[in-house]
Design a protein around this motif. Sequence first.
Motif, PDB file in Angstrom:
ATOM      1  N   LEU A   1      -2.520   0.575  13.694  1.00 42.75           N
ATOM      2  CA  LEU A   1      -2.551  -0.531  14.665  1.00 42.75           C
ATOM      3  C   LEU A   1      -4.006  -0.883  15.011  1.00 42.75           C
ATOM      4  CD1 LEU A   1      -1.028  -2.478  16.632  1.00 42.75           C
ATOM      5  CD2 LEU A   1      -1.295  -0.717  18.361  1.00 42.75           C
ATOM      6  N   GLU A   2      -4.841   0.150  15.196  1.00 40.58           N
ATOM      7  CA  GLU A   2      -6.267  -0.119  15.508  1.00 40.58           C
ATOM      8  C   GLU A   2      -6.923  -0.925  14.400  1.00 40.58           C
ATOM      9  OE1 GLU A   2      -8.093   3.721  16.146  1.00 40.58           O
ATOM     10  OE2 GLU A   2      -6.784   4.048  17.902  1.00 40.58           O
ATOM     11  N   VAL A   3      -6.625  -0.582  13.150  1.00 43.08           N
ATOM     12  CA  VAL A   3      -7.210  -1.326  12.024  1.00 43.08           C
ATOM     13  C   VAL A   3      -6.757  -2.790  12.088  1.00 43.08           C
ATOM     14  CG1 VAL A   3      -7.180  -1.565   9.499  1.00 43.08           C
ATOM     15  CG2 VAL A   3      -7.417   0.700  10.523  1.00 43.08           C
ATOM     16  N   CYS A   4      -5.474  -2.994  12.380  1.00 42.74           N
ATOM     17  CA  CYS A   4      -4.957  -4.371  12.455  1.00 42.74           C
ATOM     18  C   CYS A   4      -5.647  -5.148  13.561  1.00 42.74           C
ATOM     19  CB  CYS A   4      -3.447  -4.358  12.677  1.00 42.74           C
ATOM     20  SG  CYS A   4      -2.555  -3.804  11.225  1.00 42.74           S
TER      21      CYS A   4
ATOM     22  N   VAL B   1      -4.947   5.380   6.228  1.00 43.17           N
ATOM     23  CA  VAL B   1      -5.560   4.425   7.162  1.00 43.17           C
ATOM     24  C   VAL B   1      -6.687   3.680   6.442  1.00 43.17           C
ATOM     25  CG1 VAL B   1      -6.794   4.193   9.348  1.00 43.17           C
ATOM     26  CG2 VAL B   1      -4.913   5.836   9.151  1.00 43.17           C
ATOM     27  N   ALA B   2      -7.476   4.439   5.680  1.00 43.23           N
ATOM     28  CA  ALA B   2      -8.583   3.813   4.939  1.00 43.23           C
ATOM     29  C   ALA B   2      -8.038   2.813   3.923  1.00 43.23           C
ATOM     30  CB  ALA B   2      -9.411   4.893   4.240  1.00 43.23           C
ATOM     31  N   GLU B   3      -6.916   3.152   3.296  1.00 44.42           N
ATOM     32  CA  GLU B   3      -6.330   2.259   2.287  1.00 44.42           C
ATOM     33  C   GLU B   3      -5.933   0.913   2.910  1.00 44.42           C
ATOM     34  OE1 GLU B   3      -2.655   3.664   0.646  1.00 44.42           O
ATOM     35  OE2 GLU B   3      -2.654   2.199  -0.980  1.00 44.42           O
TER      36      GLU B   3
ATOM     37  N   ILE C   1       0.860  -1.183   0.000  1.00 41.65           N
ATOM     38  CA  ILE C   1       0.000   0.000   0.000  1.00 41.65           C
ATOM     39  C   ILE C   1       0.905   1.245   0.000  1.00 41.65           C
ATOM     40  CG2 ILE C   1      -1.994  -1.128   1.056  1.00 41.65           C
ATOM     41  CD1 ILE C   1      -1.124   0.055   3.757  1.00 41.65           C
ATOM     42  N   SER C   2       0.299   2.427   0.040  1.00 43.24           N
ATOM     43  CA  SER C   2       1.074   3.663  -0.206  1.00 43.24           C
ATOM     44  C   SER C   2       2.172   3.929   0.815  1.00 43.24           C
ATOM     45  CB  SER C   2       0.149   4.877  -0.185  1.00 43.24           C
ATOM     46  OG  SER C   2      -0.800   4.763  -1.183  1.00 43.24           O
TER      47      SER C   2
ATOM     48  N   ILE D   1      -7.284  -4.863   3.547  1.00 38.60           N
ATOM     49  CA  ILE D   1      -7.598  -6.041   4.368  1.00 38.60           C
ATOM     50  C   ILE D   1      -8.967  -6.595   3.953  1.00 38.60           C
ATOM     51  CG2 ILE D   1      -8.097  -6.851   6.717  1.00 38.60           C
ATOM     52  CD1 ILE D   1      -6.059  -4.757   7.734  1.00 38.60           C
ATOM     53  N   LEU D   2      -9.937  -5.692   3.737  1.00 40.36           N
ATOM     54  CA  LEU D   2     -11.285  -6.151   3.377  1.00 40.36           C
ATOM     55  C   LEU D   2     -11.291  -6.773   1.985  1.00 40.36           C
ATOM     56  CD1 LEU D   2     -13.336  -3.212   4.923  1.00 40.36           C
ATOM     57  CD2 LEU D   2     -13.105  -5.556   5.797  1.00 40.36           C
TER      58      LEU D   2
END
Length: 472
Positions: free
Chosen positions: A259-262, A218-220, A196-197, A225-226
């Motif tokens: 980290l929250e996304v993970c 963060v959205a990327e 990713i970027s 993941i989705l």
Amino acid sequence: MSEKPNSYLPILADNMTTPQLTETDRRTLDEKVVYPWEDVSVSRSPKTFLTRGEGIYVYDNAGNRLIDGPGGMWCVNVGHGKTEIAEAIAEQAMTLGYVSPWSFGMDHTLRLTQRLAAYTPGDLNHVFYTTCGSTAVDSALRFMFFYNNCRGLPDKKQIIARRDGYHGSTFLGASCSGKTEDKSNMDMAKGLVHHISNPKPLNRPHDMTVEVFCDRLVAELEEKILELGPLSVGAFIAEPVLGSGGVVVPPPGYHQRTLEVCRKHDVLYISDEVVTAFGRLGSMFASEEIYGIVPDMITTAKGLTSGYVPMGALFISDRLLDELRELSVDHTYFTNGFTYSGHPVAVRAAETNLDIIEAERLLEHVREVGPYFQQRLGELAELDVVWEVRGEGLMAAVECTLDSNNPDEARDSEFALIVDRISQENGLIVRPVYNSCVMSPPLTITREEIDQLVDILRCALEEASAEVGPGN
Ligand code: PLP
């Protein structure tokens, strides 16, 4: 143009005792060495041969004194010529030169482990010793495979990394690295790693704020993941500050939000601190103290022994190991390890290296001189050829471009090589990464030495501009 700082011109070493090869022998023999990242299609210009080092300086075989701007390769944290480390290495080699990590232990290894665990963030109290940064990264990724296999999630193996990140030279580490130039003519793990970027604020569109840029990054990650499916993604690997990618400091909040996304998607977060650990940013580990995150694993090397001998270490959270211990799976062998995992000589070098960091209060020193280093280098931004100066602690990049409206990586990288040549003639090693002059000097550097470094770099930037300027 600034006056050449005469006092900084190379100084001849007075104690060159090792017999030297003749220049002819040196050139002939040098042809037989295949160096890292060498273009094998062309015959290269002879390398500079170094003979000794002291503090922030190294001496070449002609006796010239050079400031070690990159600190070896981001690794000589306590500086050159530390006799305490040499003595510890010698004592260990004479007492017991090798211990098989498969079958035996050593008190020194346990003492080192205890000391390291006291510095690691959160519950990252388990240490897996490796031989370098690449093998630490490889071990972290293999641990993720192993962990998910044991948990009955055999498809959860995909890895997300960033473009321009660097994670080493083993097959997996190189596959995670994100520089496309480094992948030509080399095979990578197919379909396993997704990039990713690069979180470089300078790359954002002109009309975008840093906050919106961070939201996009963060959205990327979450979209990736989705797209792959959370049950397919095992890990996100990221350097807190991209080093070889040109000292890229991500936008504020980026580390915590990624980290929250993970966590949300049960993806392990591997913080690759091969460069940033052991004082570079003024803390033993940058993840928690500087960026407020407690990752699942941290990879380190370089500053662990300050480059005196090779060593790496992977830190794994108690949570992951407890989880594995609670699963009643048969044969939970982590079949990964190296003959030289926790080599006794490296362990002694690492222990003494920590002694020096503590006794010389190098973390405090970096926090004290780091802002001055950034400020002095920041002054170079007034030169037309300097596009951006950025960094954190004692890690910085001076990115060059001959035309910021029309940046051209090939042309600007050539320019950085001219800066490198002129700097070295004047007593400073630069070794640019593409069009960026990256700096990570030994942590012992003083304000006066920072002034020397910046003055030489300024002269080199000015001279190089004059060399490529109109009419040349
Ligand atoms: N990870 C990062 C962030 C690095 O900068 C490096 C090396 O520069 C590595 C991994 C690989 O370390 P080594 O060259 O010790 O194998």
